[in-house]
Design a protein around this motif. Structure first.
Motif, PDB file in Angstrom:
ATOM      1  N   LEU A  30       0.824  -1.208   0.000  1.00  0.00           N
ATOM      2  CA  LEU A  30       0.000   0.000   0.000  1.00  0.00           C
ATOM      3  C   LEU A  30       0.858   1.257   0.000  1.00  0.00           C
ATOM      4  O   LEU A  30       0.540   2.228  -0.677  1.00  0.00           O
ATOM      5  CB  LEU A  30      -0.943  -0.007   1.210  1.00  0.00           C
ATOM      6  CG  LEU A  30      -2.094  -1.000   1.125  1.00  0.00           C
ATOM      7  CD1 LEU A  30      -2.780  -1.121   2.484  1.00  0.00           C
ATOM      8  CD2 LEU A  30      -3.082  -0.609   0.066  1.00  0.00           C
ATOM      9  N   GLY A  31       1.947   1.227   0.752  1.00  0.00           N
ATOM     10  CA  GLY A  31       2.842   2.373   0.786  1.00  0.00           C
ATOM     11  C   GLY A  31       3.428   2.675  -0.586  1.00  0.00           C
ATOM     12  O   GLY A  31       3.514   3.841  -0.997  1.00  0.00           O
ATOM     13  N   LYS A  32       3.823   1.646  -1.311  1.00  0.00           N
ATOM     14  CA  LYS A  32       4.364   1.843  -2.660  1.00  0.00           C
ATOM     15  C   LYS A  32       3.305   2.399  -3.602  1.00  0.00           C
ATOM     16  O   LYS A  32       3.591   3.281  -4.419  1.00  0.00           O
ATOM     17  CB  LYS A  32       4.929   0.534  -3.200  1.00  0.00           C
ATOM     18  CG  LYS A  32       6.208   0.125  -2.511  1.00  0.00           C
ATOM     19  CD  LYS A  32       6.683  -1.230  -2.990  1.00  0.00           C
ATOM     20  CE  LYS A  32       7.913  -1.674  -2.220  1.00  0.00           C
ATOM     21  NZ  LYS A  32       8.345  -3.026  -2.592  1.00  0.00           N
ATOM     22  N   ALA A  33       2.091   1.897  -3.496  1.00  0.00           N
ATOM     23  CA  ALA A  33       1.012   2.404  -4.347  1.00  0.00           C
ATOM     24  C   ALA A  33       0.720   3.868  -4.036  1.00  0.00           C
ATOM     25  O   ALA A  33       0.512   4.683  -4.948  1.00  0.00           O
ATOM     26  CB  ALA A  33      -0.252   1.565  -4.174  1.00  0.00           C
ATOM     27  N   LEU A  34       0.724   4.214  -2.760  1.00  0.00           N
ATOM     28  CA  LEU A  34       0.489   5.609  -2.381  1.00  0.00           C
ATOM     29  C   LEU A  34       1.639   6.499  -2.832  1.00  0.00           C
ATOM     30  O   LEU A  34       1.434   7.662  -3.191  1.00  0.00           O
ATOM     31  CB  LEU A  34       0.271   5.709  -0.869  1.00  0.00           C
ATOM     32  CG  LEU A  34      -1.019   5.063  -0.369  1.00  0.00           C
ATOM     33  CD1 LEU A  34      -1.041   5.015   1.154  1.00  0.00           C
ATOM     34  CD2 LEU A  34      -2.231   5.787  -0.917  1.00  0.00           C
ATOM     35  N   TYR A  35       2.842   5.964  -2.850  1.00  0.00           N
ATOM     36  CA  TYR A  35       3.997   6.696  -3.357  1.00  0.00           C
ATOM     37  C   TYR A  35       3.824   6.995  -4.846  1.00  0.00           C
ATOM     38  O   TYR A  35       4.100   8.106  -5.308  1.00  0.00           O
ATOM     39  CB  TYR A  35       5.243   5.866  -3.088  1.00  0.00           C
ATOM     40  CG  TYR A  35       6.550   6.528  -3.386  1.00  0.00           C
ATOM     41  CD1 TYR A  35       6.758   7.881  -3.162  1.00  0.00           C
ATOM     42  CD2 TYR A  35       7.619   5.784  -3.862  1.00  0.00           C
ATOM     43  CE1 TYR A  35       7.987   8.469  -3.407  1.00  0.00           C
ATOM     44  CE2 TYR A  35       8.852   6.366  -4.103  1.00  0.00           C
ATOM     45  CZ  TYR A  35       9.022   7.707  -3.881  1.00  0.00           C
ATOM     46  OH  TYR A  35      10.236   8.279  -4.127  1.00  0.00           O
ATOM     47  N   LEU A  36       3.348   6.005  -5.589  1.00  0.00           N
ATOM     48  CA  LEU A  36       3.083   6.231  -7.009  1.00  0.00           C
ATOM     49  C   LEU A  36       1.962   7.242  -7.208  1.00  0.00           C
ATOM     50  O   LEU A  36       1.984   8.028  -8.140  1.00  0.00           O
ATOM     51  CB  LEU A  36       2.733   4.921  -7.704  1.00  0.00           C
ATOM     52  CG  LEU A  36       3.887   3.940  -7.879  1.00  0.00           C
ATOM     53  CD1 LEU A  36       3.365   2.606  -8.413  1.00  0.00           C
ATOM     54  CD2 LEU A  36       4.947   4.509  -8.801  1.00  0.00           C
ATOM     55  N   LEU A  37       0.986   7.228  -6.338  1.00  0.00           N
ATOM     56  CA  LEU A  37      -0.133   8.163  -6.431  1.00  0.00           C
ATOM     57  C   LEU A  37       0.315   9.593  -6.134  1.00  0.00           C
ATOM     58  O   LEU A  37      -0.041  10.521  -6.859  1.00  0.00           O
ATOM     59  CB  LEU A  37      -1.245   7.761  -5.460  1.00  0.00           C
ATOM     60  CG  LEU A  37      -2.447   8.693  -5.376  1.00  0.00           C
ATOM     61  CD1 LEU A  37      -3.254   8.619  -6.664  1.00  0.00           C
ATOM     62  CD2 LEU A  37      -3.308   8.331  -4.182  1.00  0.00           C
ATOM     63  N   THR A  38       1.104   9.770  -5.091  1.00  0.00           N
ATOM     64  CA  THR A  38       1.442  11.120  -4.629  1.00  0.00           C
ATOM     65  C   THR A  38       2.738  11.671  -5.200  1.00  0.00           C
ATOM     66  O   THR A  38       2.894  12.879  -5.314  1.00  0.00           O
ATOM     67  CB  THR A  38       1.572  11.148  -3.090  1.00  0.00           C
ATOM     68  OG1 THR A  38       2.679  10.329  -2.705  1.00  0.00           O
ATOM     69  CG2 THR A  38       0.300  10.685  -2.417  1.00  0.00           C
ATOM     70  N   ALA A  44       3.217   9.927   1.086  1.00  0.00           N
ATOM     71  CA  ALA A  44       2.754   8.535   1.040  1.00  0.00           C
ATOM     72  C   ALA A  44       2.826   7.903   2.425  1.00  0.00           C
ATOM     73  O   ALA A  44       1.890   7.217   2.852  1.00  0.00           O
ATOM     74  CB  ALA A  44       3.575   7.728   0.033  1.00  0.00           C
ATOM     75  N   ASP A  45       3.930   8.138   3.132  1.00  0.00           N
ATOM     76  CA  ASP A  45       4.067   7.602   4.498  1.00  0.00           C
ATOM     77  C   ASP A  45       2.997   8.166   5.425  1.00  0.00           C
ATOM     78  O   ASP A  45       2.405   7.438   6.223  1.00  0.00           O
ATOM     79  CB  ASP A  45       5.459   7.900   5.069  1.00  0.00           C
ATOM     80  CG  ASP A  45       6.556   7.064   4.431  1.00  0.00           C
ATOM     81  OD1 ASP A  45       6.235   6.052   3.776  1.00  0.00           O
ATOM     82  OD2 ASP A  45       7.736   7.438   4.585  1.00  0.00           O
ATOM     83  N   ASP A  46       2.752   9.479   5.323  1.00  0.00           N
ATOM     84  CA  ASP A  46       1.709  10.099   6.148  1.00  0.00           C
ATOM     85  C   ASP A  46       0.346   9.492   5.855  1.00  0.00           C
ATOM     86  O   ASP A  46      -0.423   9.177   6.773  1.00  0.00           O
ATOM     87  CB  ASP A  46       1.651  11.609   5.916  1.00  0.00           C
ATOM     88  CG  ASP A  46       2.825  12.359   6.504  1.00  0.00           C
ATOM     89  OD1 ASP A  46       3.583  11.761   7.308  1.00  0.00           O
ATOM     90  OD2 ASP A  46       3.003  13.546   6.149  1.00  0.00           O
ATOM     91  N   LEU A  47       0.024   9.339   4.568  1.00  0.00           N
ATOM     92  CA  LEU A  47      -1.268   8.759   4.183  1.00  0.00           C
ATOM     93  C   LEU A  47      -1.390   7.322   4.669  1.00  0.00           C
ATOM     94  O   LEU A  47      -2.436   6.913   5.170  1.00  0.00           O
ATOM     95  CB  LEU A  47      -1.452   8.810   2.668  1.00  0.00           C
ATOM     96  CG  LEU A  47      -1.694  10.170   2.057  1.00  0.00           C
ATOM     97  CD1 LEU A  47      -1.667  10.080   0.531  1.00  0.00           C
ATOM     98  CD2 LEU A  47      -3.018  10.756   2.527  1.00  0.00           C
ATOM     99  N   LEU A  48      -0.318   6.556   4.505  1.00  0.00           N
ATOM    100  CA  LEU A  48      -0.337   5.161   4.946  1.00  0.00           C
ATOM    101  C   LEU A  48      -0.574   5.077   6.447  1.00  0.00           C
ATOM    102  O   LEU A  48      -1.443   4.328   6.905  1.00  0.00           O
ATOM    103  CB  LEU A  48       0.972   4.461   4.578  1.00  0.00           C
ATOM    104  CG  LEU A  48       1.094   3.022   5.070  1.00  0.00           C
ATOM    105  CD1 LEU A  48       0.065   2.130   4.397  1.00  0.00           C
ATOM    106  CD2 LEU A  48       2.493   2.508   4.843  1.00  0.00           C
TER     107      LEU A  48
END
Length: 171
Positions: A30-38, A44-48
């Motif tokens: 999930l962290g990697k996906a959020l990194y790609l999103l942001t 990404a870390d904050d969102l995760l």
């Protein structure tokens, strides 16, 4: 130590029994996906962390869902959208970090540019299906759209990325 929610997993599934098991199994992906999103490791870390914290509080309900990972991703998407709306309404900065996916810098920059060029709906559908591994039906439930719309968004996103990266349409 995390609180144990169930003594055994739901029948017929490999569902995690505790939030801790879920976190250990899903956080990196999930962290990697959020990194790609942001495009920002910090964001990404904050969102995760925020989405996982909200999930932990509701684990009794979320742990029983068909796709707890979909729930966490949906929470993270909502948080990201709110933050982006706030930032754009006050003229704040948009993150410009590059993505480190283990290949050369030029390819990372091109991929980031390609992802940023996609509209938000295409980017979200692409990440849910391609990176997270959800089916179009699961992604549709997360995004509140029909599975056919998910497939269409993913198809258009892949075509746009192929064009941006200089690939062919027969892939």
């Amino acid at each position: 130590m995390m609180k144990r929610v169930r003594d055994r997993p739901r029948e017929g599934t490999d569902a995690p029994r505790t939030f801790e098991e879920f976190y250990l199994a899903q956080a990196a992906r999930l962290g990697k996906a959020l990194y790609l999103l942001t495009g920002s490791r910090e964001e990404a870390d904050d969102l995760l962390q925020e989405s996982m914290a909200r999930t932990m509080v509701r684990w009794n309900r979320v742990g029983a869902m068909e796709s707890p990972a979909g729930y966490v991703y949906r929470v993270a998407l909502n948080l990201h959208r709110r933050k982006f709306r706030r930032r754009s309404s006050v003229g704040g900065p948009v993150p410009t970090d590059t993505i480190d996916l283990g290949f050369d810098a030029e390819a990372r920059v091109m991929l980031l540019e390609g992802l940023r060029a996609l509209d938000a709906g295409q980017r979200e559908a692409l990440l849910l299906v391609t990176w997270i591994g959800m089916s179009p039906e699961e992604a549709g439930r997360v995004l509140h759209i029909k599975p056919a719309s998910v497939r269409s968004r993913v198809h258009r996103a892949r075509a746009a990325l192929r064009e941006h990266l200089g690939g062919t349409d027969d892939a």
